[in-house]
Design a protein around this motif. Sequence first.
Motif, short mmCIF file in Angstrom:
data_model
loop_
_atom_site.label_atom_id
_atom_site.label_comp_id
_atom_site.label_asym_id
_atom_site.label_seq_id
_atom_site.Cartn_x
_atom_site.Cartn_y
_atom_site.Cartn_z
N ARG A 203 28.49 50.32 26.33
CA ARG A 203 29.10 49.25 27.10
C ARG A 203 30.46 49.72 27.60
NH1 ARG A 203 24.69 47.72 26.44
NH2 ARG A 203 23.92 45.65 25.84
N PRO A 204 30.90 49.24 28.77
CA PRO A 204 32.20 49.66 29.28
C PRO A 204 33.33 48.88 28.63
CG PRO A 204 31.14 48.21 30.86
CD PRO A 204 30.15 48.40 29.74
N VAL A 205 34.46 49.56 28.49
CA VAL A 205 35.71 48.95 28.04
C VAL A 205 36.75 49.23 29.12
CG1 VAL A 205 37.51 48.92 26.29
CG2 VAL A 205 35.12 49.22 25.61
N PHE A 206 37.32 48.17 29.67
CA PHE A 206 38.32 48.29 30.73
C PHE A 206 39.70 48.05 30.14
CE2 PHE A 206 34.50 46.69 33.03
CZ PHE A 206 34.23 47.87 33.73
N LEU A 207 40.57 49.03 30.28
CA LEU A 207 41.94 48.94 29.82
C LEU A 207 42.83 48.61 31.01
CD1 LEU A 207 44.14 49.27 27.66
CD2 LEU A 207 44.14 51.73 28.17
N LEU A 208 43.37 47.41 31.03
CA LEU A 208 44.24 46.97 32.12
C LEU A 208 45.69 47.22 31.71
CD1 LEU A 208 42.56 43.58 33.13
CD2 LEU A 208 41.83 45.93 33.61
N ARG A 209 46.36 48.04 32.48
CA ARG A 209 47.77 48.36 32.20
C ARG A 209 48.63 47.68 33.25
NH1 ARG A 209 48.72 53.13 29.60
NH2 ARG A 209 50.88 52.38 29.64
N GLN A 210 49.53 46.81 32.81
CA GLN A 210 50.40 46.08 33.70
C GLN A 210 51.83 46.59 33.56
OE1 GLN A 210 48.96 44.28 35.73
NE2 GLN A 210 47.23 43.18 34.84
N ALA A 211 52.41 47.00 34.68
CA ALA A 211 53.83 47.40 34.73
C ALA A 211 54.16 48.44 33.66
CB ALA A 211 54.74 46.16 34.57
N GLY A 212 53.36 49.47 33.58
CA GLY A 212 53.59 50.54 32.61
C GLY A 212 53.54 51.90 33.26
N GLU A 213 53.98 52.89 32.53
CA GLU A 213 53.95 54.26 33.01
C GLU A 213 52.55 54.85 32.84
OE1 GLU A 213 56.40 55.67 34.55
OE2 GLU A 213 57.83 54.05 34.21
N ALA A 214 52.23 55.81 33.69
CA ALA A 214 50.93 56.48 33.62
C ALA A 214 50.98 57.53 32.52
CB ALA A 214 50.60 57.11 34.96
N GLU A 215 50.76 57.08 31.29
CA GLU A 215 50.82 57.97 30.13
C GLU A 215 49.44 58.53 29.82
OE1 GLU A 215 52.45 55.47 27.15
OE2 GLU A 215 54.51 55.71 27.84
N PRO A 216 49.37 59.61 29.05
CA PRO A 216 48.07 60.19 28.71
C PRO A 216 47.24 59.25 27.84
CG PRO A 216 49.83 61.78 28.35
CD PRO A 216 50.49 60.46 28.60
N THR A 217 46.00 59.06 28.21
CA THR A 217 45.04 58.28 27.44
C THR A 217 43.72 59.03 27.41
OG1 THR A 217 44.32 57.02 29.39
CG2 THR A 217 46.13 56.09 28.08
N ALA A 218 42.80 58.54 26.59
CA ALA A 218 41.48 59.16 26.48
C ALA A 218 40.52 58.66 27.54
CB ALA A 218 40.90 58.91 25.09
N ALA A 219 40.95 57.78 28.42
CA ALA A 219 40.08 57.25 29.46
C ALA A 219 39.72 58.37 30.44
CB ALA A 219 40.75 56.10 30.20
N PRO A 220 38.43 58.61 30.72
CA PRO A 220 38.07 59.67 31.67
C PRO A 220 38.54 59.39 33.09
CG PRO A 220 36.19 59.02 30.31
CD PRO A 220 37.26 58.01 30.08
N VAL A 221 38.68 58.09 33.46
CA VAL A 221 39.05 57.72 34.81
C VAL A 221 40.21 56.75 34.74
CG1 VAL A 221 38.29 56.66 36.97
CG2 VAL A 221 36.69 58.04 35.63
N ARG A 222 41.21 56.98 35.59
CA ARG A 222 42.32 56.05 35.76
C ARG A 222 42.42 55.68 37.24
NH1 ARG A 222 47.28 58.77 34.33
NH2 ARG A 222 46.98 58.07 32.18
N LEU A 223 42.32 54.40 37.52
CA LEU A 223 42.46 53.88 38.88
C LEU A 223 43.77 53.11 38.98
CD1 LEU A 223 38.83 52.61 39.60
CD2 LEU A 223 39.81 54.85 40.11
N VAL A 224 44.57 53.42 39.97
CA VAL A 224 45.83 52.73 40.21
C VAL A 224 45.60 51.70 41.30
CG1 VAL A 224 48.26 52.99 40.79
CG2 VAL A 224 47.09 54.81 39.54
N LEU A 225 45.83 50.43 40.96
CA LEU A 225 45.51 49.32 41.86
C LEU A 225 46.77 48.69 42.43
CD1 LEU A 225 42.73 47.91 42.62
CD2 LEU A 225 42.64 49.60 40.78
N SER A 226 46.67 48.24 43.65
CA SER A 226 47.71 47.45 44.30
C SER A 226 47.04 46.59 45.36
CB SER A 226 48.80 48.34 44.92
OG SER A 226 48.24 49.18 45.92
N THR A 227 47.76 45.58 45.80
CA THR A 227 47.20 44.68 46.80
C THR A 227 47.20 45.34 48.18
OG1 THR A 227 49.38 43.69 47.14
CG2 THR A 227 47.92 42.63 45.54
#
Length: 333
Positions: A203-227
Amino acid sequence: MATSAVARETVFALRRQIAKIEGTLPERLEAPAGAALVDADVTPQNLTIVRRGLAVAPPDAFLRTGAEGLDAALSGGLPKAALSEIHGAATRDAGAVAGFALSLVSLILKQGPRLPVLWIGTAEIFREAGFPYARGLHAVFGIEPEQLLFSEAPRLLDALWTAEEAARMTALAAVILEIRGSPQRLDLTATRRLHARAQNAGRPVFLLRQAGEAEPTAAPVRLVLSTAPAAARVTIAGPLAGSIGRPAFTVNIGKSRTALPGQFTLEWNPDERSFEERRTENPVPVVSAPRRGKDPAAASGAVLAFPAVASSAPGDQPSPRERAAHRRPRRAG
């Protein structure tokens, strides 16, 4: 046959080592059961070649967004059984991050059984960003309000524990963990546990990061979102001036083990429940060079400040009196 099978296993083991060095997704390193090793130029329809043929993965292992450009850049889409990070650089992007996550949940519920979704967060994040609107869930994303469960934790440590326990459950369609800022406890160890639980449960787990720095994580994919600015509504007569069309997102591939960085503008279609990529058109008109023999441009003549001698009329010549005046010496004072 035995020698050939041993050779294939040896080649695949070498490719596994190369893929690990290059950082290919671990779940893409396993060959499907009963499938032979394939070369880069031979691709069966039921397999997907990842990173120049170093590994194979079934196409149903990815969640396709519907935007061909983004799916192609992600080598087929977002991994279903993995931790995916959706990052918002500022607090004002919280709505875009939440809307994009709900769009992904809508795609998941559209493909499989309509299981509930658990949204986990701290009191700080819910107080700052708020909760989704119940009527909008059904109208825009096709999600029933009772399908979306919320868990408000007093501390980040409690939120991480809840997310780890929920990630191992197969009774949930997806797990959403929303974090604000760059807390120290959200490190590689914590995200590795979330990623491992997602892989085991499928099952997927979505990690939502609000107003944070792009730090190293174990997530294979990081998408940066904006309006992104919404386009005008499209009617039979054309775009309706002054109207607001579909929700739009600017998606940047911030990190991926199998994709190159890229930026895409996606529009969410609430009727089809899918994304559509917005193609940016060049606002400056481009005029193609004229082709010889078909509507050539008229040749421009000579442009002079006075009529040419050969083309002047006889009456345009100076009279004998004017001609004599021209020959007089110029006064010096």
